[in-house]
Write a protein that holds these residues in place. Structure first.
Motif, PDB file in Angstrom:
ATOM      1  N   ILE A  49      86.785  38.636  -0.006  1.00  0.00           N
ATOM      2  CA  ILE A  49      87.720  38.324  -1.095  1.00  0.00           C
ATOM      3  C   ILE A  49      88.036  39.536  -1.985  1.00  0.00           C
ATOM      4  O   ILE A  49      89.208  39.834  -2.207  1.00  0.00           O
ATOM      5  CB  ILE A  49      87.216  37.120  -1.925  1.00  0.00           C
ATOM      6  CG1 ILE A  49      87.387  35.841  -1.087  1.00  0.00           C
ATOM      7  CG2 ILE A  49      87.970  36.993  -3.246  1.00  0.00           C
ATOM      8  CD1 ILE A  49      86.825  34.596  -1.745  1.00  0.00           C
ATOM      9  N   PRO A  50      87.026  40.268  -2.477  1.00  0.00           N
ATOM     10  CA  PRO A  50      87.371  41.393  -3.364  1.00  0.00           C
ATOM     11  C   PRO A  50      88.292  42.425  -2.702  1.00  0.00           C
ATOM     12  O   PRO A  50      89.211  42.946  -3.343  1.00  0.00           O
ATOM     13  CB  PRO A  50      86.017  42.007  -3.710  1.00  0.00           C
ATOM     14  CG  PRO A  50      85.052  40.891  -3.541  1.00  0.00           C
ATOM     15  CD  PRO A  50      85.574  40.085  -2.378  1.00  0.00           C
ATOM     16  N   ILE A  51      88.042  42.704  -1.414  1.00  0.00           N
ATOM     17  CA  ILE A  51      88.862  43.714  -0.737  1.00  0.00           C
ATOM     18  C   ILE A  51      90.284  43.185  -0.542  1.00  0.00           C
ATOM     19  O   ILE A  51      91.270  43.903  -0.786  1.00  0.00           O
ATOM     20  CB  ILE A  51      88.228  44.114   0.614  1.00  0.00           C
ATOM     21  CG1 ILE A  51      86.841  44.729   0.366  1.00  0.00           C
ATOM     22  CG2 ILE A  51      89.116  45.106   1.365  1.00  0.00           C
ATOM     23  CD1 ILE A  51      86.057  45.002   1.622  1.00  0.00           C
ATOM     24  N   MET A  53      91.771  40.907  -2.365  1.00  0.00           N
ATOM     25  CA  MET A  53      92.427  40.848  -3.678  1.00  0.00           C
ATOM     26  C   MET A  53      92.908  42.229  -4.118  1.00  0.00           C
ATOM     27  O   MET A  53      93.968  42.361  -4.710  1.00  0.00           O
ATOM     28  CB  MET A  53      91.475  40.273  -4.739  1.00  0.00           C
ATOM     29  CG  MET A  53      91.185  38.796  -4.645  1.00  0.00           C
ATOM     30  SD  MET A  53      92.561  37.712  -4.208  1.00  0.00           S
ATOM     31  CE  MET A  53      93.784  38.137  -5.414  1.00  0.00           C
ATOM     32  N   MET A  54      92.102  43.249  -3.841  1.00  0.00           N
ATOM     33  CA  MET A  54      92.484  44.613  -4.216  1.00  0.00           C
ATOM     34  C   MET A  54      93.859  44.939  -3.633  1.00  0.00           C
ATOM     35  O   MET A  54      94.733  45.465  -4.329  1.00  0.00           O
ATOM     36  CB  MET A  54      91.443  45.612  -3.697  1.00  0.00           C
ATOM     37  CG  MET A  54      91.787  47.068  -3.915  1.00  0.00           C
ATOM     38  SD  MET A  54      90.389  48.170  -3.578  1.00  0.00           S
ATOM     39  CE  MET A  54      90.380  48.216  -1.800  1.00  0.00           C
ATOM     40  N   VAL A  57      96.788  42.347  -5.151  1.00  0.00           N
ATOM     41  CA  VAL A  57      97.227  42.659  -6.523  1.00  0.00           C
ATOM     42  C   VAL A  57      98.054  43.944  -6.524  1.00  0.00           C
ATOM     43  O   VAL A  57      99.019  44.077  -7.277  1.00  0.00           O
ATOM     44  CB  VAL A  57      96.022  42.768  -7.482  1.00  0.00           C
ATOM     45  CG1 VAL A  57      96.479  43.171  -8.879  1.00  0.00           C
ATOM     46  CG2 VAL A  57      95.272  41.447  -7.545  1.00  0.00           C
ATOM     47  N   THR A  69      96.968  34.095 -16.233  1.00  0.00           N
ATOM     48  CA  THR A  69      96.369  33.486 -15.044  1.00  0.00           C
ATOM     49  C   THR A  69      97.023  34.119 -13.826  1.00  0.00           C
ATOM     50  O   THR A  69      98.126  33.764 -13.440  1.00  0.00           O
ATOM     51  CB  THR A  69      96.603  31.960 -15.000  1.00  0.00           C
ATOM     52  OG1 THR A  69      97.968  31.725 -15.305  1.00  0.00           O
ATOM     53  CG2 THR A  69      95.711  31.234 -15.962  1.00  0.00           C
ATOM     54  N   PRO A  70      96.339  35.102 -13.253  1.00  0.00           N
ATOM     55  CA  PRO A  70      96.982  35.931 -12.229  1.00  0.00           C
ATOM     56  C   PRO A  70      97.318  35.162 -10.945  1.00  0.00           C
ATOM     57  O   PRO A  70      96.695  34.149 -10.627  1.00  0.00           O
ATOM     58  CB  PRO A  70      95.937  37.005 -11.941  1.00  0.00           C
ATOM     59  CG  PRO A  70      94.671  36.512 -12.502  1.00  0.00           C
ATOM     60  CD  PRO A  70      94.964  35.505 -13.542  1.00  0.00           C
ATOM     61  N   TYR A  71      98.345  35.647 -10.237  1.00  0.00           N
ATOM     62  CA  TYR A  71      98.680  35.117  -8.918  1.00  0.00           C
ATOM     63  C   TYR A  71      97.684  35.621  -7.893  1.00  0.00           C
ATOM     64  O   TYR A  71      97.199  36.736  -7.989  1.00  0.00           O
ATOM     65  CB  TYR A  71     100.073  35.582  -8.494  1.00  0.00           C
ATOM     66  CG  TYR A  71     101.207  34.973  -9.267  1.00  0.00           C
ATOM     67  CD1 TYR A  71     101.508  33.624  -9.135  1.00  0.00           C
ATOM     68  CD2 TYR A  71     101.987  35.765 -10.104  1.00  0.00           C
ATOM     69  CE1 TYR A  71     102.554  33.067  -9.838  1.00  0.00           C
ATOM     70  CE2 TYR A  71     103.037  35.216 -10.807  1.00  0.00           C
ATOM     71  CZ  TYR A  71     103.323  33.865 -10.677  1.00  0.00           C
ATOM     72  OH  TYR A  71     104.352  33.318 -11.374  1.00  0.00           O
ATOM     73  N   MET A  72      97.421  34.783  -6.878  1.00  0.00           N
ATOM     74  CA  MET A  72      96.587  35.239  -5.769  1.00  0.00           C
ATOM     75  C   MET A  72      97.490  35.936  -4.745  1.00  0.00           C
ATOM     76  O   MET A  72      97.288  37.084  -4.393  1.00  0.00           O
ATOM     77  CB  MET A  72      95.866  34.054  -5.105  1.00  0.00           C
ATOM     78  CG  MET A  72      94.894  33.332  -6.028  1.00  0.00           C
ATOM     79  SD  MET A  72      93.550  34.398  -6.614  1.00  0.00           S
ATOM     80  CE  MET A  72      93.896  34.456  -8.362  1.00  0.00           C
ATOM     81  N   TRP A 263      97.109  46.471 -13.692  1.00  0.00           N
ATOM     82  CA  TRP A 263      96.276  46.158 -12.539  1.00  0.00           C
ATOM     83  C   TRP A 263      96.923  46.500 -11.205  1.00  0.00           C
ATOM     84  O   TRP A 263      96.251  46.977 -10.298  1.00  0.00           O
ATOM     85  CB  TRP A 263      95.880  44.676 -12.543  1.00  0.00           C
ATOM     86  CG  TRP A 263      94.873  44.389 -13.591  1.00  0.00           C
ATOM     87  CD1 TRP A 263      95.053  43.687 -14.748  1.00  0.00           C
ATOM     88  CD2 TRP A 263      93.511  44.839 -13.621  1.00  0.00           C
ATOM     89  NE1 TRP A 263      93.897  43.662 -15.493  1.00  0.00           N
ATOM     90  CE2 TRP A 263      92.944  44.362 -14.817  1.00  0.00           C
ATOM     91  CE3 TRP A 263      92.736  45.606 -12.749  1.00  0.00           C
ATOM     92  CZ2 TRP A 263      91.624  44.627 -15.168  1.00  0.00           C
ATOM     93  CZ3 TRP A 263      91.427  45.864 -13.103  1.00  0.00           C
ATOM     94  CH2 TRP A 263      90.883  45.375 -14.298  1.00  0.00           C
ATOM     95  N   LEU A 266      96.700  50.314 -10.752  1.00  0.00           N
ATOM     96  CA  LEU A 266      95.300  50.717 -10.652  1.00  0.00           C
ATOM     97  C   LEU A 266      94.732  50.332  -9.275  1.00  0.00           C
ATOM     98  O   LEU A 266      94.079  51.135  -8.597  1.00  0.00           O
ATOM     99  CB  LEU A 266      94.501  50.030 -11.758  1.00  0.00           C
ATOM    100  CG  LEU A 266      93.026  50.388 -11.911  1.00  0.00           C
ATOM    101  CD1 LEU A 266      92.856  51.875 -12.107  1.00  0.00           C
ATOM    102  CD2 LEU A 266      92.426  49.629 -13.086  1.00  0.00           C
ATOM    103  N   LEU A 267      95.022  49.103  -8.852  1.00  0.00           N
ATOM    104  CA  LEU A 267      94.463  48.649  -7.576  1.00  0.00           C
ATOM    105  C   LEU A 267      95.231  49.229  -6.379  1.00  0.00           C
ATOM    106  O   LEU A 267      94.660  49.365  -5.290  1.00  0.00           O
ATOM    107  CB  LEU A 267      94.398  47.121  -7.525  1.00  0.00           C
ATOM    108  CG  LEU A 267      93.412  46.553  -8.556  1.00  0.00           C
ATOM    109  CD1 LEU A 267      93.329  45.044  -8.483  1.00  0.00           C
ATOM    110  CD2 LEU A 267      92.022  47.160  -8.394  1.00  0.00           C
ATOM    111  N   ALA A 270      93.364  52.332  -6.024  1.00  0.00           N
ATOM    112  CA  ALA A 270      92.056  52.035  -5.415  1.00  0.00           C
ATOM    113  C   ALA A 270      92.214  51.803  -3.913  1.00  0.00           C
ATOM    114  O   ALA A 270      91.404  52.274  -3.110  1.00  0.00           O
ATOM    115  CB  ALA A 270      91.436  50.820  -6.093  1.00  0.00           C
TER     116      ALA A 270
END
Lengths: 300, 305
Positions: A49-51, A53-54, A57, A69-72, A263, A266-267, A270
């Protein structure tokens, strides 16, 4: 070897399931095995999930990324975020610097460790065990103890912001010597003795016989080291002051200060810095797993 | 004329049969020189600097034991020490447990195993600094992914990184996620090396799955477990990147780690002597804990032959 073994096992029916069937309890064992496989896939999905989402986003628009409330899944896709980031921060230069830093340390470390490991594993000389003990003990020295004196040394040599200063202090570790020595010990002495009878020198034996046989272990060490140094934040933070040597870890850290919480950008940054490493890892991980088994870390 | 030409005599002189020590030292020289210059000299220098008062710019003055005495009454240092210990003794057991369970799960024979293993290794192959940013995003108190999932169960998630109670657990969770892959690979290799006949024998004796795990798998895997425990503890004592990025040591000093404090003392406050004294204390802790582990190893780790 491990990965081959794993795949061989995967091709065969699950051992527990078949043996339990002989006990006359087929249903329960089969269900357990299926549940385990299902659980493995669920855990794997959560891990990613974290990867995921990176990356997701990173594709969102500026406004979408700022929502409370961010979008997925991004409602609209903005691949140009990646290009925008590259114009805001010299990430390309930082990536190139990281390759030089991580590659330089990995190559130097692997070469010096292979030479030393050969001496420790294959040549009998007085004081060998004691000296190897000293090498092993240095594994416990935290980098922070040497950090300040190393920085002072680098500063005195006028090596701040140079590749000498970046690479040399991190190019020698006992871990590499230890790993390769373990592996060299496993190569039968007969190869070497036969070559010596034929008049080969130590150097010829090392480069012609031992090194070619040790390619998986040497490659493992190089990848290990490359990933570790690609990740290194502390030393580049201390030694690199300008974009001439600044690595991606420092580049990203600077990015946070100047960009706050934009975000998506930034992401995106990343993602750009992480994806090359993930690709490298994917390409080399079969070797990597094999090297760990063969260097004796994975058990007896 | 002479029986041995200069060429052959030189060659025989370099044969290691006559000079094994010389050959060994030539092979050791590059590594040894690097060690001496970049590890041995700095360690000695750190010990010397810890007795100095030095800001790098003006000449150092002797400080005697004052740096070490100052440590005793420095609340930030003690907070950093406790935080580092809490981080280590929560993240290391959790990481080992997760790596072990996942290695057992992946070791079950099923198709697509190589793909699953590669995917589970991805967190390990990411950059800490980069994924730390994603985790900040996941931890946003209102609207962050984690608290939205918690909200699905009708609960209010904590403020995570901005809460002095929850910031450390948040760091631990992220660190476990980042590092379990390394242990998993090593355990997987270890599991593959356990001979099947040991399990067959255990089954003949009527041992259940749980008993096989405890009496065959764990003892046979103990050298791998020992290796992962030692390297993870040494690594955790040096935690820096994720704490710097995700909390910057806050709120207050609730997530200030020793390495972060050493870095700040040396390179933001330019107090090299005091920072060196801190680093020596960190070193002493690592030595004591590693020594304890090696003593425990004699009782707990099972080596064949």
């Amino acid at each position: 070897m491990t990965s081959d073994l794993i795949e061989a096992r995967a091709a065969a029916p699950a051992p527990t399931a078949s043996s339990r069937r002989a006990d006359g309890r087929p249903a329960k064992a089969e269900v357990t095995a299926k549940l385990l496989v299902f659980a493995t896939f669920v855990v794997t999905a959560f891990t990613l999930i974290p990867i995921v989402m990176m990356v997701l986003v990173a594709f969102q628009s500026d406004a979408d990324a700022m929502r409370a409330t961010p979008y997925m899944i991004p409602p609209t896709w903005h691949p140009e975020n990646f290009a925008r980031v590259l114009t805001m921060v010299p990430l390309g230069q930082h990536l190139l610097n990281t390759v030089i830093f991580a590659g330089g340390t990995a190559i130097l470390e692997t070469v010096t460790a292979a030479l030393a490991a050969y001496a420790f594993a294959r040549i009998k000389f007085r004081g060998r065990e004691a000296l190897f003990g000293v090498y092993l003990a240095t594994l416990m020295i935290p980098t922070q103890v040497t950090l300040i004196p190393q920085f002072i040394m680098i500063a005195r040599l006028q090596w701040v912001d140079t590749w000498w200063g970046m690479i040399l202090p991190y190019a020698f570790t006992a871990l590499g010597v230890f790993l390769l020595r373990q592996f060299f010990l496993g190569i039968p002495m007969e190869y070497e003795e036969a070559a010596r009878i034929d008049g080969a020198s130590r150097w010829q034996i090392f480069t012609g016989i031992i090194l070619p046989m040790a390619v998986p272990a040497v490659a493992t060490l190089a990848v290990f080291k490359f990933i570790a140094q690609w990740n290194n934040l502390l030393w580049p933070l201390v030694v690199s002051n300008t974009n001439a040597t600044r690595t991606v870890t420092v580049g990203l850290q600077v990015f946070q200060d100047t960009q706050g919480t934009q975000w998506n950008l930034l992401l995106a940054a990343a993602t750009i810095t992480t994806v090359p490493l993930i690709i490298l890892f994917f390409l080399t991980q079969r070797w990597f797993v094999r090297g760990i088994t063969m260097s004796g870390l994975g058990g007896r | 004329m002479s029986v041995t030409s200069p060429d052959t005599s030189r060659r025989s002189r370099w044969r290691e049969r006559e000079h094994p020590a010389l050959a060994a030292w030539l092979f050791l020289l590059p590594s040894f020189a690097g060690f001496a210059i970049f590890t041995a000299v700095p360690v000695v220098a750190a010990a010397v600097i810890s007795f100095l008062d030095w800001n790098l710019f003006s000449p150092p003055t002797c400080a005697g034991l004052s740096n070490f005495i100052e440590l005793g009454s420095d609340p930030t240092f003690w907070a950093a020490l406790v935080n580092t210990a809490v981080f280590t003794f929560t993240s290391v057991p959790l990481t080992i447990l997760v790596s072990f369970v996942l290695a057992l799960m992946v070791n079950q024979g099923f198709k697509r195993i190589a793909v699953v293993r590669s995917l589970l290794l991805l967190p390990y192959a990411t950059i800490t600094v980069a994924v730390a940013f994603v985790w900040i995003w996941l931890y946003i108190p209102t609207g962050g992914l984690i608290n939205r999932v918690i909200g699905l169960f009708g609960l209010d998630g904590p403020a995570w990184l901005v809460s002095d109670v929850w910031a450390m657990p948040a760091l631990v969770l992220m660190s476990v996620w980042k590092s379990f892959g390394f242990g998993m690979v090593i355990f997987l290799a270890g599991l593959q090396a356990i001979p099947q006949h040991l399990y067959d024998a255990a089954k003949v004796d009527g041992a259940s799955g749980a008993r096989q795990l405890w009496h065959v798998t764990v003892p046979m895997l103990s050298p791998s477990i020992f290796f992962v425990v030692v390297t993870s503890i040494i690594g955790s004592f040096q935690v820096f990147d994720q704490a710097l990025i995700m909390t910057n040591g806050g709120p207050g000093t609730s997530t200030t780690t020793l390495v972060m404090y050493i870095y700040r003392t040396a390179f933001e406050n330019y107090n090299q002597g005091y920072a060196s004294a801190q680093s020596l204390v960190l070193f002493a802790f690592i030595l004591v804990i590693t020594a304890i582990q090696f003593l425990a190893q004699r009782r707990l780790v099972h080596y064949d032959q």
